[in-house]
Every structure is written in C-alpha cells, then in structure tokens.
Write a protein that holds these residues in place. Structure first.
Motif, mmCIF file in Angstrom:
data_model
loop_
_atom_site.group_PDB
_atom_site.id
_atom_site.type_symbol
_atom_site.label_atom_id
_atom_site.label_comp_id
_atom_site.label_asym_id
_atom_site.label_seq_id
_atom_site.Cartn_x
_atom_site.Cartn_y
_atom_site.Cartn_z
ATOM 1 N N VAL A 47 0.829 -1.305 -0.152
ATOM 2 C CA VAL A 47 -0.215 0.140 -0.095
ATOM 3 C C VAL A 47 0.842 1.325 0.050
ATOM 4 O O VAL A 47 1.780 1.210 0.712
ATOM 5 N N LEU A 102 1.330 5.246 0.688
ATOM 6 C CA LEU A 102 0.730 6.295 1.359
ATOM 7 C C LEU A 102 1.410 7.582 1.138
ATOM 8 O O LEU A 102 2.501 7.460 0.959
ATOM 9 N N ALA A 148 -4.864 7.501 -8.394
ATOM 10 C CA ALA A 148 -5.986 7.751 -7.671
ATOM 11 C C ALA A 148 -6.089 9.279 -7.419
ATOM 12 O O ALA A 148 -5.347 9.990 -7.147
ATOM 13 N N ARG A 186 -10.334 8.202 -4.501
ATOM 14 C CA ARG A 186 -10.565 6.671 -4.212
ATOM 15 C C ARG A 186 -9.238 6.067 -4.296
ATOM 16 O O ARG A 186 -8.493 6.102 -5.146
ATOM 17 N N CYS A 187 -8.957 4.967 -3.526
ATOM 18 C CA CYS A 187 -8.199 3.985 -3.573
ATOM 19 C C CYS A 187 -8.340 3.259 -4.891
ATOM 20 O O CYS A 187 -9.214 2.863 -5.486
ATOM 21 N N VAL A 240 -1.636 -1.009 -3.987
ATOM 22 C CA VAL A 240 -2.858 -0.103 -3.743
ATOM 23 C C VAL A 240 -2.420 1.193 -3.688
ATOM 24 O O VAL A 240 -1.606 1.744 -2.847
ATOM 25 N N ASP A 241 -2.904 2.295 -4.522
ATOM 26 C CA ASP A 241 -2.518 3.662 -4.741
ATOM 27 C C ASP A 241 -3.696 4.270 -3.943
ATOM 28 O O ASP A 241 -4.772 4.186 -4.215
ATOM 29 N N THR A 242 -3.374 5.061 -2.867
ATOM 30 C CA THR A 242 -4.281 5.917 -2.265
ATOM 31 C C THR A 242 -4.211 7.262 -2.376
ATOM 32 O O THR A 242 -3.184 7.868 -3.059
ATOM 33 N N GLU A 302 -10.758 6.496 3.007
ATOM 34 C CA GLU A 302 -10.209 5.721 1.867
ATOM 35 C C GLU A 302 -8.772 5.057 2.373
ATOM 36 O O GLU A 302 -8.506 3.864 2.207
ATOM 37 N N ILE A 303 -8.043 5.826 3.043
ATOM 38 C CA ILE A 303 -6.894 5.583 3.881
ATOM 39 C C ILE A 303 -7.087 4.585 4.628
ATOM 40 O O ILE A 303 -6.240 3.474 4.625
ATOM 41 N N SER A 315 -7.603 1.330 2.675
ATOM 42 C CA SER A 315 -6.715 0.852 1.858
ATOM 43 C C SER A 315 -6.210 -0.643 1.945
ATOM 44 O O SER A 315 -5.909 -1.551 1.212
#
Length: 342
Positions: free
Chosen positions: A22, A24, A47, A50-51, A66-68, A86-87, A90
């Motif tokens: 993930v 962040l 992103a 949304r993720c 996962v791009d946040t 969303e964070i 994730s």
C-alpha cells in the motif's frame, strides 16, 4: 527494469511468490510513479479521491499495489473525511492484508526538507490505520531528478522521529530507471516482511482479538505473537487478583459501594421524611376537627351555664359549630401553604 529476482543466497530467505503493498503519502508525493515502478512500468490510472488496486506479474512474482488518494500536506484537519475513510480502507483491498505500507516522502532539490507540520500530518494520517501500522511501514524518500547527497541527508535527519516509529526502515530511491535500485527496494520490502509478516486489516485484527476461531492457513505470524502476549497479560492479571483473600467480605452487601452508599442513605432518609409528612397530613384534618369541637363544646358549655341547663346546651351547640368552621378554615390555610411550597 528487472524482469526477475536475483538468486537467493544460500541459507537466505526464500523470495516471496507474491507481494502486497500500500502506497501512502500527501497529494503530489509521487505514489503513482512508485506504483508503475513496482508493476514493471504498467500504464496505471492515478488515484484521485478513491483507492485504486493494481495487479501485475513482475520480477518473478505476483504484485498487488494499492495507490491511495493524497492527504493534506500540513494538517489532518484539512483532509476530507472521504479521503480519511479511503486511507483506512486501503489495507483491506489487498487479499488478507498488505505485506508493507510505504510512506512516500518526496525529495526535491528546489525545495527545503519537510517541515515539522508536514511530518506531523504524515504521522497522524498513517495512524488512521491504527498504531500497529508502524511495525509494517517503510519510508521511501523519492528523489525527483538528480539530488545532492546533503539534501537527502537533511530530509532524513528532519524525519528522524518518524523513522524511529517504524524502526528506521527507509529507502532512498534516486534513480527510478535503475534496475539495481528497484531490486534493492524490493529486497528491502522482503526484509520487512521477513521480520513482521503482513499487516492484517483492522476488521481482521479485531476478529483475532475477540478469539474467533480462524482456519490454520489464515493465521498470521504477528497475530500469534500478539495473542500470546495478550494471554500472558491476562495470566499475570489473574495472579495479581489471586493475591487478594478469596473469601473477602462483600462490601456491596454490608454497606454498599463507596459511591452508592451515600446516595442510598440519602434516598432512604428522604423517603422516610416523605412518609412521615404524608401520614401527618392525612391525620391532621380529623384530629384538628375533633380537638376544636371538644374545646368549643367546653367553652360553650361554660359560657351558657349562667343561663341554666338550656343555656348550657345552646352554648355547647354554638361552640361545636363555631369550632368546626374555625378548624375547616385552618385546614384550608395549611393545605394552601403546603401546595405553594411543593
């Protein structure tokens, strides 16, 4: 870019067959660049609010990234609730949870090192995922172009407190086109996974904490350790409780708890007073009438005795009637006064 992992050294850890990450960071940190790097240059959708979960096979393994959406640079209070949610969400997008959470801090030769507010904002946003997040976090200093070593060092020094929280786990990525650096970065992530296994999302972690039976193949190394520590704490607490006498008196039965004892005593006292006043007011009217009738009859009898038996009888009747009227007025006055005070 490297297409497969280098051979593992004898006795070293076996390379992971899959990797879940993930990314962040603040808005504009370069998370999407890192995602493309990890996925072998695959064209990705960035992103926004949304993720986005990306998947590809690269470097000999299956990789999920996962791009946040980016948070506010200076304060968590300026980040929208949607992005905060969303964070938090994730970590649950990766199957069973991510192996690593990468905090991307950009390093630009044209700007100063991250301020205290920026680093505090990063810490607060990361902890939306719980305090457990630091054990699985690595800080990635992402250099934009050629950056002097002194500039990189300054960024690392400024982020000292943040790095301490994640066990000083960090990597400096200066050349995104270098296969050697990409391989080193992936190995750094693998080392983090070897030490801590993966980060279970909060919902799964809560399920472990509530001791819901889980299939053997879904148990996590980190969760087992936490469960053992939790069990040890409970055992220690039982020993502490066992140091008290088993047949100690029940304070609640004998004199009530410290807080409720006073309240219960006061309530009983007031109840007794109310019962007494109610009884008094119920008995007072007839008693008053009888008393006044007796007194009036006596006074009338004495006053009418001078006129003989007939006068004495008339005095008694007059005294009784007058006494009844006076007692009625008195009772009415007392009831009126009582009504005004309640």
């Amino acid at each position: 870019m490297a297409s497969k992992s280098s051979p593992t050294a004898p006795g070293g850890p076996t390379p992971l067959s899959e990797l879940r990450v993930v990314l962040l960071g603040k808005a504009g940190a370069g998370k999407s660049k890192v995602a493309r790097l990890l996925l072998g240059g695959k064209d990705l959708k960035e992103a926004c609010d949304r993720c986005v979960l990306h998947e590809n096979k690269h470097a000999g393994r299956r990789i999920w990234v996962v791009d946040t959406p980016g948070w506010d640079r200076y304060s968590i209070h300026n980040t929208s609730e949607n992005i905060k949610e969303e964070i938090i969400r994730s970590a649950s997008l990766c199957p069973t949870g991510p192996h690593a959470l990468i905090l991307v801090l950009p390093v630009d030769k044209l700007t100063d090192a991250h301020s205290a507010d920026e680093l505090k904002s990063a810490q607060q946003h990361m902890e939306l995922l719980s305090e457990r997040v630091w054990k699985h976090t690595m800080v990635l200093f992402l250099c934009d172009g050629e950056v002097e070593e002194t500039t990189v060092t300054k960024h690392i020094d400024n982020a000292k407190n943040l790095l301490e929280k994640c066990g000083n786990g960090h990597y400096v990525l200066q050349n995104m086109g270098s296969e050697t650096q990409v391989h080193e970065f992936l190995k750094k992530i693998e080392n983090l996974v070897d030490n801590n296994d993966y980060f279970p999302p909060q919902t799964y972690f809560d399920m472990i904490q509530s001791k819901t039976p889980q299939p053997e193949d879904t148990e996590v190394k980190g969760d087992k350790k936490h469960s053992e520590e939790h069990s040890q704490e409970k055992t220690e607490l039982r020993h502490r409780r066992g140091s008290y006498p088993i047949n100690r008196p029940n304070l609640n039965e004998e004199k009530g708890t410290s807080g409720n004892q006073t309240e219960g005593g006061e309530a009983t006292k007031h109840q007794n007073q109310d019962d007494f006043y109610a009884l008094l007011w119920n008995c007072l009217p007839p008693a008053t009438v009888i008393l006044f009738v007796i007194i009036g009859a006596l006074i009338g009898s004495v006053a009418g005795a001078a006129y003989g038996p007939l006068g004495s009888g008339a005095g008694i009747v007059f005294g009784v009637v007058l006494s009844v009227l006076i007692s009625i007025l008195l009772i009415y006055a007392l009831n009126l006064a009582r009504w005004r005070t309640t």
